[in-house]
Design a protein around this motif. Structure first.
Motif, mmCIF file in Angstrom:
data_model
loop_
_atom_site.group_PDB
_atom_site.id
_atom_site.type_symbol
_atom_site.label_atom_id
_atom_site.label_comp_id
_atom_site.label_asym_id
_atom_site.label_seq_id
_atom_site.Cartn_x
_atom_site.Cartn_y
_atom_site.Cartn_z
ATOM 1 N N MET A 1 -2.037 -1.473 -4.497
ATOM 2 C CA MET A 1 -1.343 -0.519 -3.827
ATOM 3 C C MET A 1 -2.034 0.572 -3.195
ATOM 4 S SD MET A 1 2.136 1.188 -5.223
ATOM 5 C CE MET A 1 1.504 1.929 -6.537
ATOM 6 N N GLU A 3 -2.181 4.353 -1.404
ATOM 7 C CA GLU A 3 -1.300 5.602 -1.431
ATOM 8 C C GLU A 3 -1.898 6.529 -0.690
ATOM 9 O OE1 GLU A 3 -0.051 8.836 -4.628
ATOM 10 O OE2 GLU A 3 1.041 7.006 -5.157
ATOM 11 N N ALA A 8 3.381 5.068 -0.727
ATOM 12 C CA ALA A 8 2.910 4.013 -1.272
ATOM 13 C C ALA A 8 2.898 2.751 -0.282
ATOM 14 C CB ALA A 8 3.493 3.701 -2.411
ATOM 15 N N ASP A 10 2.154 -1.661 -0.182
ATOM 16 C CA ASP A 10 1.610 -2.737 -0.985
ATOM 17 C C ASP A 10 0.588 -3.497 -0.213
ATOM 18 O OD1 ASP A 10 3.341 -2.160 -3.315
ATOM 19 O OD2 ASP A 10 4.792 -3.662 -2.723
ATOM 20 N N ASP A 53 -4.183 -0.087 -8.901
ATOM 21 C CA ASP A 53 -3.789 -1.535 -9.522
ATOM 22 C C ASP A 53 -2.434 -1.302 -9.828
ATOM 23 O OD1 ASP A 53 -3.477 -3.140 -11.825
ATOM 24 O OD2 ASP A 53 -5.265 -4.018 -10.937
ATOM 25 N N LYS A 54 -1.592 -2.303 -9.187
ATOM 26 C CA LYS A 54 -0.160 -2.187 -9.307
ATOM 27 C C LYS A 54 0.459 -2.604 -10.613
ATOM 28 C CE LYS A 54 3.830 -3.379 -6.609
ATOM 29 N NZ LYS A 54 4.639 -4.133 -5.445
ATOM 30 N N THR A 55 -0.509 -3.781 -11.254
ATOM 31 C CA THR A 55 -0.208 -4.231 -12.708
ATOM 32 C C THR A 55 -0.143 -3.069 -13.775
ATOM 33 O OG1 THR A 55 -0.553 -6.278 -12.039
ATOM 34 C CG2 THR A 55 -0.433 -6.075 -14.214
ATOM 35 N N LYS A 57 -0.943 0.182 -13.005
ATOM 36 C CA LYS A 57 -0.592 1.467 -12.626
ATOM 37 C C LYS A 57 -1.792 2.577 -12.616
ATOM 38 C CE LYS A 57 3.846 0.259 -12.089
ATOM 39 N NZ LYS A 57 3.844 -1.107 -12.723
ATOM 40 N N GLU A 59 -5.069 4.364 -11.500
ATOM 41 C CA GLU A 59 -5.998 4.883 -10.083
ATOM 42 C C GLU A 59 -7.513 4.271 -10.144
ATOM 43 O OE1 GLU A 59 -7.371 8.918 -8.547
ATOM 44 O OE2 GLU A 59 -5.372 9.033 -8.819
#
Length: 741
Positions: A1, A3, A8, A10, A53-55, A57, A59
């Motif tokens: 992700m 930002e 945000a 994807d 990292d979206k999994t 969360k 940074e």
């Protein structure tokens, strides 16, 4: 992700990065962000951009990026947007003065989309990035660097072509007809769009076909057709039959666990629910810092043995520790984020009972995404060692082995942090028989846990050559084999081929040259003087078949025959292994080895859709040729019967040749003769064609054919028409049939 100033977006990390600075192995994990009107409203002259990292969360990176908003606004609101990677420089975007043109080919070719994209600027020689957009917002960046001769004649940069392999998982999701659009990524400009008809990779008509072609296509994607459902239904019957036994052998189940408080209980309960009850479940907590241990200890069952490690040492160490404490005759593995069908152990023990020679067995799996209760695919393949060496398709969660085989290979490699299971299975496959069991009793969940090895460990590919075993002493004996090599040009490849044949113990090498250049013939004469070859020189190009027959006629009549492509490279024991198999069964007609293409060969995915074309791959088992004739229900991959094999490399016993005679040069001047001969062997002589997985031969793939294309007259006659002229028919006593005219 990504930002941007708190907004945000994807992103899918699947773009190729050339020579990334720090992570050289992560060449296909790049991404880019399309700046459009929606994003523009969140921008300022200085922008805080974060990579998350979206999994997990977490940074990963952060940067301040400057952007020239006025220039960017003109691009977006005049041209519909600007694409490209967000850059740390000034960020201003300049439009190109010259026009960008391109085109998509109108048809899919073996699940490949091809086309071209170029600037009309005659001085523009650099490759461009094309963006291929599919339905549902899926897009891929493609480098336009393939040479296209037809573009040069039109005054366009010849290195502007591209070929894109549509991923199998995407093919399964696309409708019967779908649209693909071609965009210039730098300008975010639409260049072309085409509607394509989807081409399913393969749908078996019956279970025999499923069993055979799972060897090259191990995944069936949902929604499943009726044909697949019939196959899966039969596999339920196989499971029931294998479960019908009275064995009470002790089984050890190994489960490493690290910080899995949310998922471990479900995995443990799936073991305790097994219909086969004589097992021990050895769980190794690998230094968890959450509530994993207390959850395990809350489950009361005398068969659970919990071992605790004070520090996190990795799953290999944990598994080795568990096996060292285990007592079972058969060892199975279940990771703490996956589950089993309650019949799994019962059926797999039944498989070991039915297959006393098996050192390891594995079954099929249902594949799930995260916590979804609906599978998106089934993964199963009849055992194919050559495919395993190209790309893993056997998961440790549906794999079991004997204690003897584990002790022999020394357990899991604790120095590895990733590809641990793959390494273990490959090492076991070198010396022991692995059998495929066509049942689906394992559930594999992608990203169900937040700390999977795939997400947390750096990818370092294995060196597959370390897992291929060759007999280095094969040259010491005379194999009584005559190699026949038709040749046209490509002398460098031919010399390498000849050297490899000599090293592999070939007794006699006969080169039949089809009118090569004086330079090539001169080098052949040197090889002849050195007694490395016998040489037949033709003053015109007769093609493959006629040359093969010429060579056989001068070969030692006591020797077996090996037909050889001039761009092949034999491993040290390839001929020895083919010969051994040729005399092992009474019904052997022809024997063929692996035909291994080198990395990045475009033909790989045509023959083996599941293969990773970035790795070497065997293509003698081919979905294109549809040539796998028979595979046993429970297969170790060592006795595969084919209906056809291209005569790139084929071993013919002398007594079989005496029965079958020459190749049919009258009706099969070039490529057709191998199919005729295969059918003759099978249908008129009642013999079989066998594929020998342990014989490995590399193929540079039709180098002579590429050279032949420069001679249009010969190419049309030999390759396109595959026929003889009237004068040639008179010279050879051939009679053209009506179907040939």
């Amino acid at each position: 992700m990504v930002e941007i100033n708190g907004f945000a977006i994807d992103v899918l990390c699947n773009e190729k990065r050339h020579n990334p600075k720090n992570y050289k192995t992560h060449i296909n994990n790049g991404f880019s962000v399309l700046i459009d009107k929606k994003i523009y409203v969140h921008l300022s002259t200085k922008n805080i951009v974060k990579l998350i990292d979206k999994t997990t969360k977490s940074e990963i990176a952060k940067s301040v990026i400057k952007i020239d908003l006025d220039s960017l606004k003109k691009q977006i609101f005049n041209d519909g947007g600007v694409s490209g990677e967000v850059k740390k420089e000034s960020g201003s975007v300049s439009s190109e003065k010259k026009k960008v043109i391109g085109k998509l080919n109108s048809k899919l070719n073996n699940l490949k989309i091809s086309g071209w994209l170029a600037s009309t600027d005659a001085d523009a020689k650099e490759s461009r990035n094309a963006l291929l957009k599919f339905p549902n917002g899926i897009s891929f960046t493609v480098k336009t660097n393939k040479f296209r001769k037809d573009l040069v004649s039109k005054g366009i940069n010849g290195n502007s072509g591209f070929v894109f392999d549509i991923p199998l998982e995407l093919i399964a999701q696309l409708p019967e007809t779908f649209e693909v659009s071609l965009w210039d990524k730098k300008l975010n400009k639409l260049i072309d769009k085409v509607k394509y008809s989807n081409q399913p990779v393969f749908t078996p008509r019956n279970f025999d076909e499923y069993l055979k072609y799972s060897m090259v296509m191990p995944i069936a994607y949902a929604p499943f057709s009726e044909n697949y459902k019939r196959c899966f239904a039969f596999m339920e019957n196989v499971a029931s039959r294998l479960a019908n036994h009275n064995s009470s052998t002790l089984v050890s189940v190994i489960m490493p666990v690290y910080n899995r408080e949310k998922v471990v209980k479900e995995s443990i309960l799936s073991v305790l629910a097994q219909s086969y009850q004589n097992f021990e479940l050895i769980i190794v907590d690998d230094g968890s810092t959450d509530n994993t241990v207390s959850i395990i200890e809350s489950i009361k069952d005398p068969r659970i043995i919990l071992l605790k490690s004070k520090e996190n040492r990795g799953c290999s160490h944990a598994r080795n520790l568990a096996v060292s404490k285990s007592k079972g005759s058969y060892i199975f593995y279940l990771d703490s984020d996956n589950t089993w069908d309650n019949r799994y152990l019962k059926v797999m023990v039944g498989a070991f009972e039915a297959l006393p020679k098996a050192s390891a067995v594995y079954c099929g799996q249902y594949l799930f995404k995260q916590n979804s209760d609906k599978c998106y695919a089934v993964r199963f393949a009849s055992f194919n060692k050559s495919l395993l060496e190209n790309r893993n398709y056997i998961d440790i969660n549906c794999f079991g082995h004997t204690r003897k085989s584990y002790d022999a290979i020394g357990g899991f490699d604790a120095s590895l942090r990733r590809l641990v299971d793959y390494d273990f299975i490959l090492r076991l496959s070198v010396s022991f028989d692995i059998y495929s069991i066509p049942v689906i009793l394992s559930n594999y969940f992608f990203n169900k846990a937040e700390n999977t090895i795939t997400d947390t460990e750096v990818f370092n590919p294995l060196k597959i050559e370390n897992y291929i075993q060759h007999d280095q002493n094969s040259k010491s004996e005379n194999l009584n084999v005559s190699a026949i090599i038709p040749n046209h040009e490509t002398i460098d490849d031919l010399e390498e081929c000849i050297s490899s044949l000599i090293s592999a113990g070939c007794s006699e090498i006969i080169v039949v040259d089809n009118n090569s250049s004086p330079e090539c013939v001169q080098r052949l004469e040197i090889l002849k003087k050195e007694n490395r070859i016998k040489l037949i020189k033709n003053t015109c190009n007769y093609g493959f078949t006629y040359a093969v027959n010429q060579g056989i006629h001068v070969a030692n009549p006591e020797n077996d025959i090996l037909l050889v492509n001039n761009d092949s490279v034999y491993t040290s024991d390839a001929i020895k292994r083919m010969k051994a198999f040729a005399y092992s069964l009474d019904d052997v007609g022809l024997v063929v080895p692996r035909q291994v293409l080198y990395e990045d060969n475009g033909s790989i995915s045509i023959h083996v859709p599941y293969a990773n074309k970035k790795n070497k791959c065997d293509v003698n088992l081919s979905i294109k040729h549809f040539n796998i004739e028979h595979v046993p229900l429970f297969s170790n991959g060592k006795c595969i019967e084919l209906s056809f094999a291209p005569f790139f490399s084929v071993y013919i016993r002398r007594d079989v040749y005496r029965l079958a005679g020459d190749l049919d040069s009258q009706h099969g001047r070039h490529y057709r003769s191998d199919r005729i001969y295969c059918d003759y062997i099978r249908h008129l002589l009642g013999l079989k064609i066998y594929y020998v997985v342990d014989a490995v031969v590399y193929h540079k793939l039709q180098k002579s054919t590429a050279v032949l294309k420069d001679n249009k007259a010969d190419y049309e006659k030999i390759f396109v028409n595959n026929s003889w002229s009237e004068q040639e028919c008179l010279q050879n006593g051939f009679v053209q049939k009506n179907w040939e005219k």
